[in-house]
Design a protein around this motif. Structure first.
Motif, short mmCIF file in Angstrom:
data_model
loop_
_atom_site.label_atom_id
_atom_site.label_comp_id
_atom_site.label_asym_id
_atom_site.label_seq_id
_atom_site.Cartn_x
_atom_site.Cartn_y
_atom_site.Cartn_z
N PRO A 110 30.80 22.26 3.80
CA PRO A 110 29.80 21.96 2.77
C PRO A 110 28.87 20.72 3.28
N HIS A 111 27.62 21.09 2.78
CA HIS A 111 26.65 19.91 3.06
C HIS A 111 25.90 19.58 1.78
N ASN A 112 25.52 18.55 1.34
CA ASN A 112 24.47 18.02 0.26
C ASN A 112 24.02 16.78 0.60
N GLY A 113 23.22 16.36 -0.09
CA GLY A 113 22.57 14.96 0.20
C GLY A 113 21.21 14.98 -0.53
N PHE A 114 20.52 13.84 -0.32
CA PHE A 114 19.35 13.47 -0.97
C PHE A 114 18.32 12.69 0.02
N ARG A 115 17.25 12.73 -0.43
CA ARG A 115 16.22 12.04 0.37
C ARG A 115 15.16 11.46 -0.55
N VAL A 116 14.64 10.33 -0.38
CA VAL A 116 13.54 9.94 -1.06
C VAL A 116 12.54 9.43 -0.03
N GLN A 117 11.42 9.86 0.17
CA GLN A 117 10.78 9.34 0.92
C GLN A 117 9.20 9.60 1.02
N VAL A 118 8.20 9.19 1.69
CA VAL A 118 6.79 9.23 1.39
C VAL A 118 6.19 10.51 1.75
N SER A 119 5.60 11.18 1.07
CA SER A 119 5.49 12.37 1.39
C SER A 119 3.91 12.92 1.50
N LYS A 120 3.12 12.15 1.71
CA LYS A 120 1.61 12.29 2.27
C LYS A 120 1.13 11.58 3.22
N GLY A 121 2.19 10.58 4.01
CA GLY A 121 1.55 10.00 4.95
C GLY A 121 1.59 8.71 4.48
N ILE A 122 1.74 7.59 5.15
CA ILE A 122 1.82 5.95 4.90
C ILE A 122 0.22 5.61 5.16
N ILE A 123 -0.30 4.86 4.42
CA ILE A 123 -1.90 4.42 4.55
C ILE A 123 -1.55 3.01 4.45
N LEU A 124 -1.91 2.49 5.39
CA LEU A 124 -2.14 0.73 5.58
C LEU A 124 -3.56 0.31 5.14
N ASN A 125 -3.34 -0.49 4.35
CA ASN A 125 -4.27 -1.45 3.72
C ASN A 125 -4.66 -2.53 4.53
N LEU A 126 -5.91 -2.88 5.20
CA LEU A 126 -6.04 -3.93 6.20
C LEU A 126 -7.20 -4.66 5.69
N SER B 152 7.33 6.48 10.12
CA SER B 152 7.50 5.52 8.81
C SER B 152 8.25 4.39 9.47
N PRO B 153 7.65 3.42 9.14
CA PRO B 153 8.35 1.90 9.66
C PRO B 153 9.76 1.57 9.09
N LEU B 154 10.41 0.94 10.15
CA LEU B 154 11.91 0.78 10.03
C LEU B 154 12.07 -0.83 9.45
N TYR B 155 11.05 -1.37 9.59
CA TYR B 155 11.16 -2.87 8.99
C TYR B 155 10.17 -3.33 7.94
N LEU B 156 10.19 -4.31 7.31
CA LEU B 156 9.30 -4.95 6.39
C LEU B 156 8.11 -5.63 7.08
N HIS B 157 7.05 -5.36 6.67
CA HIS B 157 5.85 -5.91 7.26
C HIS B 157 5.08 -6.52 6.24
N VAL B 158 5.08 -7.97 6.24
CA VAL B 158 4.51 -8.73 4.92
C VAL B 158 2.91 -8.44 5.17
N GLY B 159 2.37 -8.15 4.00
CA GLY B 159 0.97 -8.17 3.98
C GLY B 159 0.26 -8.77 2.88
N GLU B 160 0.74 -10.14 2.78
CA GLU B 160 0.13 -11.13 1.66
C GLU B 160 0.52 -12.63 2.05
N VAL B 161 0.02 -13.40 1.15
CA VAL B 161 0.23 -14.71 1.01
C VAL B 161 1.47 -15.00 0.37
N VAL B 162 2.63 -15.73 0.95
CA VAL B 162 3.94 -15.71 0.14
C VAL B 162 4.28 -17.34 0.19
#
Length: 1373
Positions: free
Chosen positions: A411-427, A473-483
């Motif tokens: 038996p196989h069962n499972g779930f995926r939640v993922q971006v569906s229309k490509g990842i857009i970067l804001n620069l 899809s990125p594997l890691y967090l890449h910060v895009g703001e002032v923290v």
């Protein structure tokens, strides 16, 4: 457009801020990326006015030359001398710095595509060129010589290619790509190679491919193998399309492209029944997961119904059968699933039947998708798959998938939640010059440089001008703001150019290519430029598989070329512009014996050894402007390139059997290796090196082929060039390191370490590099250092000033160490001002990519950690001093059960001096003096014991003009001191200085010094053994007090006492213990350390008693009490001291005691001779009045430290509360703007509106959403009619119930939400929105149900951005 001009040639060093007293002007529209403003760096020739800027540009340079130079007519009018041409240009080509074109500067934009319609000839259009299609012949050696000017119109392969004697080769710019292959290409004696020109950049694709193995064929003298060489009289002009080289993320990129990451779960056995996932449709977060064995257990149906009843309406439900779920699934439960999720198949679900569903809880009949397969008993049914797309509030499309089935009896069962229309970067910047198929790299924003990730770009018709879509899809967090006030936005670099120079590689390492260290081939291509070339300019070029693990064989190597700007006779100064150097095997750009070179907009990525490299210590006046280096890995060529393994293994150049110590001899690989301080670093990013981001290293004498070209120690005395707005992060040792040198002698029996091993040196900048002339402060302006594993920055020397800097999430933010301990250091100054320090920011990082430590932070959440889970984090570390800390902000230094954390700390296990002149003011911070245990050891070294600093204004302690020292130091203590146990410290008033004691014969004694008032609490000092024939001790003492000094053995025969940091008139009474038969010769003098001269010598006379000695203050007297065994001395400063000098302006006052003792035995004395001599206790120093109000002027004046200081920010915090929070009285609802708090006491929704241009509050409004009937329409009317365009809209809730009469609030789409808002009953809601034509990347929405934590948002919002369409006269906040 206005531009800031900084003259780099022949300039006198400006005062602080190095001529940058005002922030660099922003580019039109206020883009906030480093380098997006215009900075013209002009070099002035001696005796000639600086060249005029010509037409300004965002890059600061014209299209081929970085220097705005005169046209020919301008030069004639001004009488400027013609440049010195190293060789006549090819026949038919006009004279000038480029044999083809001598063109005036043209307008251009940073990174933008060049103007193909620029006036003037293009190289390949020259009429005298002969078309050339030579074909492919790997055995043919070609020479293009006199009279030959050829246009290459097709790909070609040669054995070798020489261009010489006035010959020229020009690449045709046509649609088809051209690939030129050769074992080497050599340009010399008037030869020229052209691909495009500054005014006519190349638009097609051109490749120069260097082939051949290290084991094949002979070497060419001075070049080696597999090279593109430019020799005397050679010209290399390569000008491709110049896309934007690199920019910054403008919105955080999360792992998987989703705020909570992508989700994937797959089960086989052990998942029988109904497997359920609950997903938040607004954030894509999986908020609940459960399994219900409705096959075997009857009660599981009830538990499933209860589980669904606790979920908020609107949540996404994903269901999948594992094995079988039907046997005990009750009819009641089946009917409930049909009703809630509109399932068509659940009523008839059978034994082992695969079934998958994705639907919205409480949604309509079209909100559900499901699939089923028939179970045939054959062991394979196929997979039932259900999937549906959703959208977050931010507009990210994601897909939820559930699947179930049988494959080969499993038996196989499972779930995926993922971006569906490509990842857009804001620069941050416009990147329309980046094309589909190009490759980019996104830098790490965590401790590990290995979290840098590469992606290909996809077509994206929906993208705005500052957006791109990535494949993958990125594997890691890449910060895009002032923290937390620090700019942590990840750099994003373009690796693709339309001109490629590459080395052809083998599949694996071979031969003598250091294969014991590298599994892959490291014998790449190389470009080498030699002295007296005619012209070299490279722009818009990609270099791949270049460099060799051989000394001198680098991707781009300027070798002993001398001055390559106007000073060297080059009318168009030499530059490298917009290069992408990646996946290379030895450095990026090597500058060797070369001065005046510009390296601009160049990327160095995934390379071995120092990347941007100055070699011999002689190189000066070079400028690194807006370059990016990342993933700088160890190499083998120099000891400083090596890691631990290669350091230990490579011992052929050490003397004898010496075994290197990797941590001190090697392990120094750096992205920027700056071997002379007289170079300029402006707006660069060092985004990940194995050791250091930027290292200023000092050659005591020039090394290698530059040996003997400047006096000893000149580099250490040379003033620092411009250091402005550089970023360093994700480096293992340090972001910035200023200090140390290289060993400049060969290995020998006396010093067996290898030549150029890392060694000691100190930076002591003086005017004209002359130590007799005044010091010139080195200014580090605008440094941003975060997520460096050990240090954000370390600097040793003086004078050094850090200003407008930001440090966050470093093991230690900043350590400043003095020029050297007394008497080596004459009293330099170190200062930190207007800077921000953060301990643990909201950048929690990501596991993986060689991040070693993952543990709980101060807020209880898991995060990446520096050094070790127990490492004591410090914002600012005092090493010795003196240092000044002025108007700095410290945040989030909170100890945990695992580790200490403090804003100020001290160097651990410290044997060195600590200066009482260390002082802080207007900071508002806490301090920690360490405790015995891990990291601190026994906390019992000399420096540990005497740690101290001065709180000038009470901003640390609440008591102005007080000193903070270690609690157990009774040399500092008096009855008025206050002990602070949590600091392991105490607060004392009074006057403090240092007593420097030299002792010899013997030199291995432990000294005990006690103040008479606390004679039973002596301080024991071991001294610092520095390999000199004396021992030294440096206790910090309270002035105008009496002290006794004892030794743990026979008293030393020679003792010298120096009063350090004494002002004229300051005194101590000192009693030294000696045997009763001792005879003394005591002399006072003044020692001038720079000249070694002694003057003002005075001999001491013996006094009959201690009281008589005190009464005769005008004489130099001593008294020896032979009964007690004490020698009494009054140590007093008679000369004036200036500034931070340890000693007086005339030199160092001192008392020399020479003792003759017949006994060889030790001698003990009474504990306190001053009491027996009726010495009265010293006057108690009362504590100043405690401050009753917080320091309003404390902290950095900036809200945030960013890479664009001209952009102002406001700090926004929104805390909403749910009904449960109100009932528990656990939180208050508020909005905080910078330091101003707006509290909300009534229930409902609150709006607070700011002008996006000025930051001023322009509107406040409360809406009762609990009991009011028309709240929804009132809010809609308010947003649509009352709010002005260009408004920052802050929304906070207090027990926000669902809107009366409305299930959705579509009006929030006017504020930036990608979809209508549905409020949760008893939940909480917070929004940072914008009303205007644009949709800024900083928009944030948090809509929490009653079961989730109350909504809280924090963000730094930029003001006056171009997209706000602000008027020129908008008021500043």
């Amino acid at each position: 457009m206005k531009c800031l001009c900084v003259y780099l040639g022949g300039l006198a060093r400006p005062s602080p801020r190095a001529g940058l007293s005002q922030p660099l002007p922003p580019s039109p529209g206020g883009s906030s990326v480093p380098g997006s403003r215009c900075l013209l760096l002009l070099r002035a020739q001696a005796g000639k006015a600086p060249p005029r800027a010509g037409q300004g540009s965002r890059t600061g340079w014209n299209r081929g030359s970085p220097w705005a130079h005169e046209s020919e007519s301008d030069q004639g009018a001004s009488g400027g001398a013609s440049p010195v041409l190293r060789h006549p240009p090819p026949k038919g080509f006009p004279p000038g710095p480029s044999p083809l074109l001598g063109l005036p500067p043209a307008p251009c934009e940073r990174g933008g595509a060049a103007n193909s319609g620029a006036t003037g000839p293009c190289p390949e259009r020259a009429q005298h060129l002969t078309p050339w299609r030579p074909g492919h012949d790997g055995s043919r050696s070609v020479v293009i010589g006199r009279g030959e000017t050829l246009r290459l119109e097709s790909s070609a392969t040669f054995h070798t290619l020489r261009i010489q004697d006035g010959g020229a080769l020009v690449f045709a710019d046509q649609q088809q790509p051209i690939v030129l292959r050769a074992r080497y290409i050599l340009i010399q004696d008037g030869g020229a190679l052209h691909i495009g020109s500054p005014r006519c950049p190349y638009h097609s694709r051109a490749t120069i491919s260097l082939y051949g193995k290290a084991t094949e064929g002979p070497e060419v003298e001075n070049y080696g193998k597999k090279f593109l060489g430019v020799d005397r009289g050679g010209t290399l002009e390569v000008h491709g399309r110049k896309p934007r080289s690199w920019t910054l993320l403008d919105q955080t990129l999360y792992a998987g492209g989703l705020l909570y990451g992508s989700y994937q779960s797959e089960k086989r056995w052990s998942s029988r029944g109904l497997n359920i996932r609950i997903i938040d449709a607004d954030t894509a977060q999986v908020v609940a997961a459960a399994r219900f064995d409705t096959h075997l257990l009857a009660d599981e149906s009830r538990r499933l119904r209860e589980f669904l009843a606790t979920q908020a309406p609107g949540k996404v439900v994903a269901a999948a059968v594992g094995d079988s779920a039907a046997k005990s699934l009750t009819l009641e439960t089946r009917l409930l699933l049909k009703e809630l999720l509109h399932s068509k198949h659940i009523l008839h679900l059978g034994y082992r039947q695969p079934w998958a569903l994705v639907g919205i809880l409480g949604g309509g009949q079209f909100s559900t998708t499901e699939d089923r397969k028939q179970y045939q008993g054959t062991g394979t049914t196929g997979i039932a798959i259900a999937g549906r797309d959703f959208q977050t509030y931010e507009g990210i499309s994601f897909r939820v998938i559930a699947f179930s089935g049988w494959v080969k009896g499993i038996p196989h069962n499972g779930f995926r939640v993922q971006v569906s229309k490509g990842i857009i970067l804001n620069l941050v910047d416009e990147v329309t010059s980046w094309l589909p198929g190009d490759r980019i790299v996104i830098a790490s924003t965590d401790y590990s440089m290995h979290q840098a990730e590469e992606f290909n770009l996809l077509p994206c018709p929906e993208c705005k001008s500052n957006q791109v879509k990535i494949d993958g899809s990125p594997l890691y967090l890449h910060v895009g703001e002032v923290v937390d006030g620090i700019d942590m936005r990840a750099e994003v670099g373009l690796l693709t150019r339309n001109i490629l120079i590459q080395g052809e590689m083998e599949d694996s390492c071979y031969g003598q290519n250091q294969c014991q260290f590298f599994s892959y081939d490291t014998f790449g291509g190389q470009i080498k430029i030699q002295r007296n070339f005619t012209s070299v300019h490279m722009a818009g070029v990609e270099l791949k598989n270049m460099g060799q693990q051989i000394l001198g064989s680098y991707p781009v190597h300027f070798h002993m070329t001398g001055d390559v700007d106007e000073k060297g006779g080059y009318e168009s100064p030499t530059y490298l512009d917009n290069l992408a150097i990646h996946h290379c095997f030895s450095r990026c750009v090597a500058i060797h014996g070369t001065h005046g070179l510009l390296v601009k907009d160049t990327i160095g990525y995934d390379t071995l050894g120092h990347c941007f490299f100055l070699e011999d210590g002689l190189e000066q006046r070079n400028t690194f402007y807006h370059n990016l280096g990342l993933l700088t890995k160890p190499g083998t060529i120099l000891p400083s390139d090596r890691n631990e393994a290669t350091c230990l293994a490579m011992r052929s150049n050490v003397y004898g059997n010496y075994i290197p110590i990797p941590s001190t001899d090697c392990m120094a690989v750096s992205t920027f290796w700056i071997a002379n301080p007289n170079n300029n670093l402006i707006e660069n990013a060092a985004a990940g090196a194995q050791d250091v981001g930027i290292w200023y290293i000092f050659h005591r004498v020039p090394t290698g082929q530059s040996e003997g070209q400047y006096p000893e120690a000149q580099a250490e005395f040379t003033p620092l060039g411009i250091f402005y707005n550089n970023r360093v992060h994700s480096n293992f040792k340090a972001g910035l390191f200023i200090g140390k040198g290289v060993k400049t002698t060969k290995a020998s029996a006396e010093n067996p370490r290898e030549y150029l091993t890392v060694d000691n040196a100190r930076f002591r900048p003086h005017q004209d590099a002359d130590p007799v002339k005044p010091r010139v402060p080195a200014l580090i302006d605008g440094l941003i250092a975060f997520k460096n594993n050990d240090h954000g920055a370390w600097a040793r020397g003086g004078d050094i000033i850090f200003r407008n800097c930001g440090f966050s999430d470093n093991g230690i933010g900043l350590t400043l160490a003095s020029d050297g301990t007394f008497p080596t250091d004459e009293g330099s100054s170190l200062e930190v001002a207007h800077s921000i320090f953060v301990g643990e920011s909201n950048n929690i990082g990501s596991q993986g990519g060689q991040n070693s430590y993952w543990g709980r932070g101060a807020n209880g959440e898991y995060r990446t950690l520096p050094r070790n889970k127990t490492f004591p984090i410090r914002g600012f570390q005092i090493y010795d001093g003196p240092v000044r800390l002025v108007k700095c902000t410290f945040r989030k230094f909170t100890p945990t059960v695992d580790r200490y954390s403090s804003a100020i700390g001290f160097f651990m296990k410290n044997s060195w001096q600590i200066s009482p002149q260390n002082n802080v003011s207007q900071v508002g911070l806490k301090v920690f003096f360490g405790r015995s245990g891990q990291w601190f050891g026994d906390n019992d070294n000399d420096g540990d014991k005497v740690s101290i600093f001065h709180d000038l204004d009470g901003s640390v302690t609440g008591y102005p003009d007080t000193f903070i020292g270690r609690a157990d130091n009774y040399l500092l203590r008096h009855p008025g001191c206050l002990t602070v146990p949590r600091w392991n410290g105490m607060i004392c008033s009074g006057k403090y200085a240092q007593l420097y004691i030299q002792a010899r014969r013997p030199e291995n004694l432990t000294l005990s010094i006690a103040r008479a008032t606390y004679h039973s609490h002596p301080l024991r000092l071991q001294g610092v053994n520095r390999g000199v024939p004396y021992q030294q001790y440096q206790p910090v003492v309270m002035l105008e007090q009496a002290y006794t000094i004892h030794w743990d053995g026979r008293a030393p025969e020679d003792v010298i006492l120096y009063p350090i940091n004494f002002n004229r008139g300051d005194w101590l009474h000192v009693a030294l213990c000696y045997p009763k038969e001792a005879v003394f010769t005591i002399v006072a003098d003044i020692y001038q350390r720079q000249t070694g001269r002694v003057h003002n010598v005075k001999h001491y006379l013996a006094a009959p008693s201690w009281p008589s000695m005190l009464n005769r203050t005008g004489e130099r007297l001593f008294y020896f009490d032979s009964a007690l065994g004490y020698l009494f001395i009054v140590l007093q400063a008679h000369e004036a001291r200036k500034g931070h000098s340890y000693c007086s302006q005339r030199g160092c006052e001192r008392i020399k005691i020479v003792t003759h003792m017949s006994s060889k035995d030790s001698w003990s004395c009474a504990l306190n001779p001053f009491l027996e001599n009726n010495r009265r206790p010293a006057t108690q120093h009362s504590m100043s009045q405690r401050l009753t109000v917080p320091c309003s002027q404390c902290g950095a004046p900036q809200v945030a430290i960013t890479s664009n200081p001209s952009t102002k920010y406001v700090r926004i915090q929104i805390q909403s509360v749910s009904r449960a929070d109100i009932q528990n009285h656990s939180k208050s609802a508020f909005i905080k703007i910078n330091d101003e708090i707006f509290l909300f006491n009534s229930r409902g929704i609150f709006f607070l509106v700011l002008d996006a241009c000025s930051g001023a509050v322009v509107s406040r409004r409360h809406f009762d959403t609990v009991s009011a009937i028309n709240a929804a329409s009132a809010i809609t009317d308010y947003v649509q009619t009352s709010l002005e365009e260009s408004s920052v809209v802050l929304v906070c809730s207090k027990d926000g119930s669902e809107m009366m009469g409305s299930s959705e609030m579509s009006v929030f789409t006017r504020l930036g939400s990608a979809k209508p808002i549905v409020f949760h009953k008893k939940g909480s809601f917070a929004m940072l929105g914008y009303k205007g034509q644009a949709r800024p990347s900083w928009i944030k929405i948090l809509n929490q149900d009653a079961n989730q934590k109350a909504a809280f948002l924090q963000h730094y919002v930029p003001l006056m951005l171009r997209e706000y369409k602000c008027s020129a006269n908008s008021a500043e906040f």
